[in-house]
Design an enzyme around this catalytic site. Structure first.
Site, mmCIF file in Angstrom:
data_model
loop_
_atom_site.group_PDB
_atom_site.id
_atom_site.type_symbol
_atom_site.label_atom_id
_atom_site.label_comp_id
_atom_site.label_asym_id
_atom_site.label_seq_id
_atom_site.Cartn_x
_atom_site.Cartn_y
_atom_site.Cartn_z
ATOM 1 N N THR A 13 12.608 -26.262 -21.137
ATOM 2 C CA THR A 13 12.892 -27.665 -20.791
ATOM 3 C C THR A 13 13.701 -27.746 -19.493
ATOM 4 O O THR A 13 13.298 -28.411 -18.533
ATOM 5 C CB THR A 13 13.686 -28.331 -21.947
ATOM 6 O OG1 THR A 13 12.929 -28.199 -23.146
ATOM 7 C CG2 THR A 13 13.963 -29.787 -21.666
ATOM 8 N N LYS A 205 31.065 -27.517 -26.848
ATOM 9 C CA LYS A 205 31.323 -28.386 -25.687
ATOM 10 C C LYS A 205 32.767 -28.890 -25.700
ATOM 11 O O LYS A 205 33.413 -28.968 -24.650
ATOM 12 C CB LYS A 205 30.337 -29.555 -25.706
ATOM 13 C CG LYS A 205 28.900 -29.097 -25.438
ATOM 14 C CD LYS A 205 27.906 -30.175 -25.794
ATOM 15 C CE LYS A 205 26.496 -29.787 -25.394
ATOM 16 N NZ LYS A 205 25.480 -30.673 -25.995
HETATM 17 N N1 LIG Z 1 17.386 -28.907 -23.477
HETATM 18 C C1 LIG Z 1 18.446 -29.578 -23.069
HETATM 19 O O1 LIG Z 1 18.414 -30.817 -22.993
HETATM 20 C C2 LIG Z 1 19.682 -28.867 -22.671
HETATM 21 C C3 LIG Z 1 19.802 -27.508 -22.750
HETATM 22 N N2 LIG Z 1 20.958 -26.887 -22.370
HETATM 23 C C4 LIG Z 1 21.048 -25.432 -22.419
HETATM 24 O O2 LIG Z 1 20.151 -24.911 -21.450
HETATM 25 C C5 LIG Z 1 19.632 -23.659 -21.899
HETATM 26 C C6 LIG Z 1 18.112 -23.750 -21.930
HETATM 27 O O3 LIG Z 1 17.715 -24.765 -22.802
HETATM 28 P P1 LIG Z 1 16.179 -25.228 -22.899
HETATM 29 O O4 LIG Z 1 15.580 -25.276 -21.569
HETATM 30 O O5 LIG Z 1 16.199 -26.442 -23.743
HETATM 31 O O6 LIG Z 1 15.570 -24.022 -23.734
HETATM 32 P P2 LIG Z 1 14.033 -23.665 -23.964
HETATM 33 O O7 LIG Z 1 13.944 -22.997 -25.274
HETATM 34 O O8 LIG Z 1 13.171 -24.846 -23.694
HETATM 35 O O9 LIG Z 1 13.743 -22.603 -22.816
HETATM 36 C C7 LIG Z 1 14.252 -21.299 -22.822
HETATM 37 C C8 LIG Z 1 13.522 -20.527 -21.729
HETATM 38 O O10 LIG Z 1 14.085 -19.234 -21.650
HETATM 39 C C9 LIG Z 1 13.065 -18.241 -21.786
HETATM 40 N N3 LIG Z 1 13.652 -17.116 -22.491
HETATM 41 C C10 LIG Z 1 14.279 -17.144 -23.699
HETATM 42 N N4 LIG Z 1 14.680 -15.887 -24.032
HETATM 43 C C11 LIG Z 1 14.325 -15.095 -23.016
HETATM 44 C C12 LIG Z 1 14.444 -13.697 -22.778
HETATM 45 N N5 LIG Z 1 15.054 -12.895 -23.644
HETATM 46 N N6 LIG Z 1 13.940 -13.190 -21.635
HETATM 47 C C13 LIG Z 1 13.332 -14.002 -20.739
HETATM 48 N N7 LIG Z 1 13.164 -15.338 -20.906
HETATM 49 C C14 LIG Z 1 13.668 -15.856 -22.031
HETATM 50 C C15 LIG Z 1 11.960 -18.912 -22.560
HETATM 51 O O11 LIG Z 1 10.723 -18.262 -22.254
HETATM 52 P P3 LIG Z 1 9.293 -18.817 -22.773
HETATM 53 O O12 LIG Z 1 9.092 -20.101 -22.033
HETATM 54 O O13 LIG Z 1 8.330 -17.772 -22.387
HETATM 55 O O14 LIG Z 1 9.451 -19.015 -24.238
HETATM 56 C C16 LIG Z 1 12.045 -20.347 -22.013
HETATM 57 O O15 LIG Z 1 11.322 -20.454 -20.813
HETATM 58 C C17 LIG Z 1 20.284 -23.401 -23.255
HETATM 59 O O16 LIG Z 1 21.441 -22.647 -23.040
HETATM 60 C C18 LIG Z 1 20.653 -24.808 -23.724
HETATM 61 O O17 LIG Z 1 21.737 -24.802 -24.622
HETATM 62 C C19 LIG Z 1 22.015 -27.584 -21.861
HETATM 63 C C20 LIG Z 1 21.958 -28.935 -21.746
HETATM 64 C C21 LIG Z 1 20.803 -29.692 -22.176
HETATM 65 N N1 LIG Z 2 20.992 -29.652 -27.907
HETATM 66 C C1 LIG Z 2 21.884 -30.257 -26.968
HETATM 67 C C2 LIG Z 2 21.330 -30.136 -25.587
HETATM 68 C C3 LIG Z 2 22.327 -30.418 -24.568
HETATM 69 O O1 LIG Z 2 23.376 -29.776 -24.474
HETATM 70 C C4 LIG Z 2 22.071 -31.726 -27.302
HETATM 71 O O2 LIG Z 2 21.322 -32.245 -28.132
HETATM 72 O O3 LIG Z 2 22.994 -32.335 -26.768
#
Ligand SMILES: NC(=O)C1=CN([C@@H]2O[C@H](COP(=O)(O)OP(=O)(O)OC[C@H]3O[C@@H](n4cnc5c(N)ncnc54)[C@H](OP(=O)(O)O)[C@@H]3O)[C@@H](O)[C@H]2O)C=CC1
Ligand SMILES: N[C@@H](CC=O)C(=O)O
Ligand code: NA
Length: 428
Positions: A13, A205
């Site tokens: 995401t 957080k």
């Molecule tokens: N979603 C949100 O709204 C928010 C998220 N966050 C934080 O941001 C971070 C990412 O969240 P989000 O984007 O939602 O997560 P997702 O699960 O959507 O994406 C994670 C990504 O990391 C890749 N990945 C996971 N493990 C590995 C690994 N071991 N080696 C290589 N690639 C890896 C995945 O690969 P693949 O695509 O191939 O599965 C995927 O592309 C987290 O720490 C989350 O807490 C913070 C604020 C808001």
């Molecule tokens: N899972 C978290 C993503 C952002 O930090 C939330 O719902 O707030």
């Protein structure tokens, strides 16, 4: 102009949003930093997974070390999540003089002190604005804009998933499971959504905000946590009837040099600005001795809002790099930590009891509150259509957490109380 090369860990995401913003706003971004920004390499878990963004196949790798060890890369953007292995990647990247931007609150709440110390040693930057309240610039605000003040209270709705769930349950009467699935599909929830619904994500957080606001090292174990999984539609309906909205509220408070931090479902008076923060929106209310009350509002999760913070951090890192001031801005917590004892933490409480419907019950119950010096603001008894018990709804005045615990413990021994149905903190 020599481009700044960025390594991206994660293309989910947030990672997808980062590429969209870096590519879509490239002209503005490069004008602001004085160099083009190039996403050089991207680590993912599964190379063959279908994606809703196109990235050159030769840029993708399943091996994060290919990104970390790449000598061309100046900045690592970590948006893949995870803790232990991710910490190893980040520390190694810092060891090699690479700057870090991360959205990872799990990592920063657990190992922020270690990571920031390493960054200081290596004169590298670590920016983590997206880790708290997605698109709201709250970390920058605490570090920079409030550096002149003494913060007394930080109160926030800092988890988008649970606020989305509570809002839908409240406004549409939707079921908990159904709305959780929707939040997952929209990319708001963590990969393991129990950390959202059980309050852990918000606790991480709040630990980060408490550390920045109070200049002391707030750890996860210092945060008292309760999630929303036991909140029912009926509880939300009671809250509304009494003039409150149910919110998962993080509260960090300072009294003299003592602090307390908690996350729990809370009934917030409808007139309070936090009560009207709905859906995936987050808000952080900050009170400072000099500034008084302030509030910051915006999307707390989701692709583009979160990526906005990540890319803004990237811009800061590149500016520092160009100015030769990398790694010089970080200030480690400098105050000893003292936690407030439960006797000195006080707030109002809502209590819903199912009791025997007979004479003298109310007197027995109010007697227990009196015994522990808890004063009552209102007591309402009503018959319950679903069963033969009566319901008693009690709202207390401010009462210490320690006294309330004693009252609830005493209730367990009182045979006229069939069930303590719900207990919630009340704010406002
Ligand atoms: N979603 C949100 O709204 C928010 C998220 N966050 C934080 O941001 C971070 C990412 O969240 P989000 O984007 O939602 O997560 P997702 O699960 O959507 O994406 C994670 C990504 O990391 C890749 N990945 C996971 N493990 C590995 C690994 N071991 N080696 C290589 N690639 C890896 C995945 O690969 P693949 O695509 O191939 O599965 C995927 O592309 C987290 O720490 C989350 O807490 C913070 C604020 C808001
Ligand atoms: N899972 C978290 C993503 C952002 O930090 C939330 O719902 O707030
Ligand atoms: Na933020």
């Amino acid at each position: 102009m020599k481009p700044i090369k960025v390594g991206l860990l994660g293309l989910g995401t947030v990672g997808t949003g980062v590429i969209r913003i870096v590519e879509g706003n490239q002209e503005d971004l490069s004008s602001q930093v004085g160099s083009p920004i190039v996403i050089e390499k991207v680590a993912v878990k599964n190379l063959v997974k279908a994606r809703n963004i196109t990235v050159d196949a030769d840029k993708l790798t399943e091996d994060p070390w290919e990104v970390i060890l790449n000598p061309e890369i100046d900045v690592i953007v970590e948006v893949m999540g995870g803790v232990e292995k991710t910490k190893e990647y980040i520390l190694e990247a810092l060891e090699r003089g690479k700057h870090i931007v991360t959205a990872n609150k799990d990592l920063m709440a657990l190992y922020g002190a270690e990571i920031l110390a390493k960054a200081e040693e290596k004169r590298c930057d670590v920016y983590y604005e997206a880790s708290v309240a997605g698109g709201i610039p709250i970390i920058r605000t605490l570090i920079e804009s409030f550096s002149s003040d003494r913060i007394t209270r930080i109160m926030g709705i800092v988890n988008g998933t649970t606020n989305f769930i509570l809002t839908k349950m409240s406004q549409e009467g939707a079921s908990y499971d159904e709305v959780l699935r929707e939040a997952q599909a929209l990319g708001y929830a963590e990969s393991d959504p129990t950390s959202d619904v059980e309050g852990l994500d918000a606790a991480r957080k709040m630990a980060i905000l408490g550390t920045l606001g109070f200049h002391t090292n707030v750890e996860l174990r210092d945060v008292s946590v309760r999630g929303i999984s036991s909140v029912t539609k009926e509880d939300i309906a009671y809250a509304k009837r009494l003039g409150y909205e149910m919110k998962l509220l993080g509260i960090a408070e300072r009294q003299d040099d003592q602090i307390s931090i908690s996350v729990e479902p809370t009934m917030v008076r409808q007139q309070h600005p936090l009560a009207s923060v709905n859906g995936v929106f987050n808000a952080v209310f900050v009170h400072g001795e000099a500034v008084g009350e302030t509030m910051f509002y915006g999307a707390g999760a989701g692709e583009l809002p979160t990526a906005t913070s990540v890319v803004a951090d990237l811009v800061s890192v590149i500016r520092n790099l160009k100015l030769g001031v990398s790694g010089l801005k970080s200030i480690s917590p400098y105050k000893e930590k003292h936690l407030i004892q439960d006797e000195h933490i006080s707030y109002k409480n809502f209590i819903l009891l199912h009791v025997d419907d007979k004479a003298g019950v109310l007197a027995q119950i109010t007697q227990i509150f009196a015994e522990y010096d808890v004063s009552l603001a209102s007591v309402v008894q009503q018959p319950n259509e679903q069963n033969p018990d009566a319901e008693i709804i009690i709202v207390t005045h401010n009462a210490s957490k320690a006294s309330m615990d004693k009252v609830l413990k005493h209730f367990e021994t009182l045979s006229v109380i069939r069930k303590v149905k719900s207990v919630y903190r009340v704010e406002g």
